[in-house]
Design a protein around this motif. Structure first.
Motif, PDB file in Angstrom:
ATOM      1  N   ALA A 149       0.813  -1.222   0.000  1.00 24.83           N
ATOM      2  CA  ALA A 149       0.000   0.000   0.000  1.00 24.83           C
ATOM      3  C   ALA A 149       0.842   1.265   0.000  1.00 24.83           C
ATOM      4  O   ALA A 149       0.361   2.337  -0.383  1.00 24.83           O
ATOM      5  CB  ALA A 149      -0.941  -0.003   1.198  1.00 24.83           C
ATOM      6  N   ALA A 150       2.102   1.158   0.419  1.00 28.04           N
ATOM      7  CA  ALA A 150       2.974   2.334   0.462  1.00 28.04           C
ATOM      8  C   ALA A 150       3.706   2.568  -0.850  1.00 28.04           C
ATOM      9  O   ALA A 150       4.446   3.540  -0.983  1.00 28.04           O
ATOM     10  CB  ALA A 150       3.992   2.190   1.605  1.00 28.04           C
ATOM     11  N   THR A 189      -6.596  -2.250  -5.107  1.00 34.21           N
ATOM     12  CA  THR A 189      -7.966  -2.755  -5.091  1.00 34.21           C
ATOM     13  C   THR A 189      -8.268  -3.570  -6.346  1.00 34.21           C
ATOM     14  O   THR A 189      -8.893  -4.636  -6.279  1.00 34.21           O
ATOM     15  CB  THR A 189      -8.968  -1.594  -4.978  1.00 34.21           C
ATOM     16  N   ALA A 190      -7.800  -3.078  -7.493  1.00 37.75           N
ATOM     17  CA  ALA A 190      -8.012  -3.808  -8.748  1.00 37.75           C
ATOM     18  C   ALA A 190      -7.334  -5.175  -8.693  1.00 37.75           C
ATOM     19  O   ALA A 190      -7.902  -6.189  -9.140  1.00 37.75           O
ATOM     20  CB  ALA A 190      -7.476  -2.990  -9.927  1.00 37.75           C
ATOM     21  N   ALA A 241       9.192  -8.658   2.228  1.00 42.05           N
ATOM     22  CA  ALA A 241       8.794  -7.416   1.564  1.00 42.05           C
ATOM     23  C   ALA A 241       9.126  -7.493   0.079  1.00 42.05           C
ATOM     24  O   ALA A 241      10.112  -8.114  -0.325  1.00 42.05           O
ATOM     25  CB  ALA A 241       9.511  -6.230   2.201  1.00 42.05           C
ATOM     26  N   SER A 242       8.289  -6.864  -0.741  1.00 40.88           N
ATOM     27  CA  SER A 242       8.526  -6.895  -2.181  1.00 40.88           C
ATOM     28  C   SER A 242       9.677  -5.976  -2.558  1.00 40.88           C
ATOM     29  O   SER A 242      10.086  -5.115  -1.771  1.00 40.88           O
ATOM     30  CB  SER A 242       7.263  -6.465  -2.928  1.00 40.88           C
ATOM     31  N   LEU A 243      10.169  -6.161  -3.770  1.00 40.19           N
ATOM     32  CA  LEU A 243      11.280  -5.334  -4.241  1.00 40.19           C
ATOM     33  C   LEU A 243      10.858  -3.890  -4.480  1.00 40.19           C
ATOM     34  O   LEU A 243      11.576  -2.953  -4.147  1.00 40.19           O
ATOM     35  CB  LEU A 243      11.835  -5.918  -5.546  1.00 40.19           C
TER      36      LEU A 243
END
Length: 250
Positions: A159-160, A169-170, A207-209
């Motif tokens: 979300a950040a 949301t999509a 955490a994602s890249l």
């Protein structure tokens, strides 16, 4: 001295000129990006076709967008793996590529990861969801006859993230379509976010890249989970259904 009317006309003309320049620049940038995506997709398609032409027997197909680029399954249970990463492609473009690669052949096991670019590029309105479901149906017919088809959940957006958060949301909405379609088709739905959360509870942050794509650690966790699930399906002596993140149907 310029009159007020002349100044207004000049400002309006300047604004229009700047707007046109910006639009032209955006169009050129979008066209350049589209050409790069097409070039990479062509290269990946040709490589997969060449690899498959060398395989006479059974094989595993791992195909998806950029989210599968770091998932390395080859080899698994003595079966060669055709790995196809098609970054930037939506589900309609993806279907055409997979049909071209397989050319009538059927994998023994299929692993798919699709839909992220549908959400990122088109949102998740009713029209997009309808097209997505239709394309999933086409893909299902293309890989029909496989022993099992696995489909990965769409990635969970941070979300950040400044680049992707507006599509969170999509992504969630299309992911519900993926899960529902998997149940209908008796596919095995693999929840990558759930796998990463479980690993994080064991002390391995996932955490994602960049707010979307997997870290190497996350890729390893999901790859390991896929290996276990695929091995469970392939093992003729196994009495247990393949573990899944939703009720498994086979």
């Amino acid at each position: 001295m310029f009159t007020a009317r002349e100044i207004i006309i000049f400002c309006v003309g300047l604004a229009l000129a700047l707007a046109i320049c910006l639009m032209v620049g955006w169009i050129r940038s979008a066209r350049r990006k589209s050409n790069l995506i097409r070039r990479d997709a062509n290269r990946a398609t040709l490589n997969a076709q060449a690899r498959l032409s060398q395989i006479d027997g059974e094989f595993v197909l791992l195909a998806g967008d950029s989210t599968v680029a770091h998932l390395v399954l080859n080899p698994i249970a003595d079966l060669p793996v055709i790995e196809v990463a098609l970054p930037g492609l939506t589900s309609d473009q993806f279907h055409a590529r997979i049909a071209s690669i397989l050319a009538g052949r059927r994998p023994r096991i299929t692993v798919l990861s699709i839909g992220a670019n549908d959400a990122l590029q088109n949102g998740a309105g009713e029209t997009t969801r309808g097209h997505f479901r239709d394309n999933l149906g086409k893909i299902a017919r293309t890989v029909a006859g496989t022993q099992a088809t696995f489909i990965l959940s769409l990635p969970r957006i941070d979300a950040a993230s400044p680049d992707y958060s507006h599509r969170a949301t999509a992504m969630d909405r299309l992911n519900r379509e993926v899960s529902a379609f998997a149940r209908e088709q008796r596919w095995i739905y693999v929840d990558g976010a759930q796998i990463c959360d479980a690993a994080a509870r064991d002390g391995q942050p996932m955490a994602s890249l960049d707010g979307l794509h997997l870290t190497p650690d996350a890729s390893r966790e999901i790859t390991q989970a896929l290996r276990q699930r695929i091995a469970s399906v392939l093992d003729p002596d196994s009495k247990k259904p393949a573990p899944a993140d939703r009720p498994f149907q086979a």
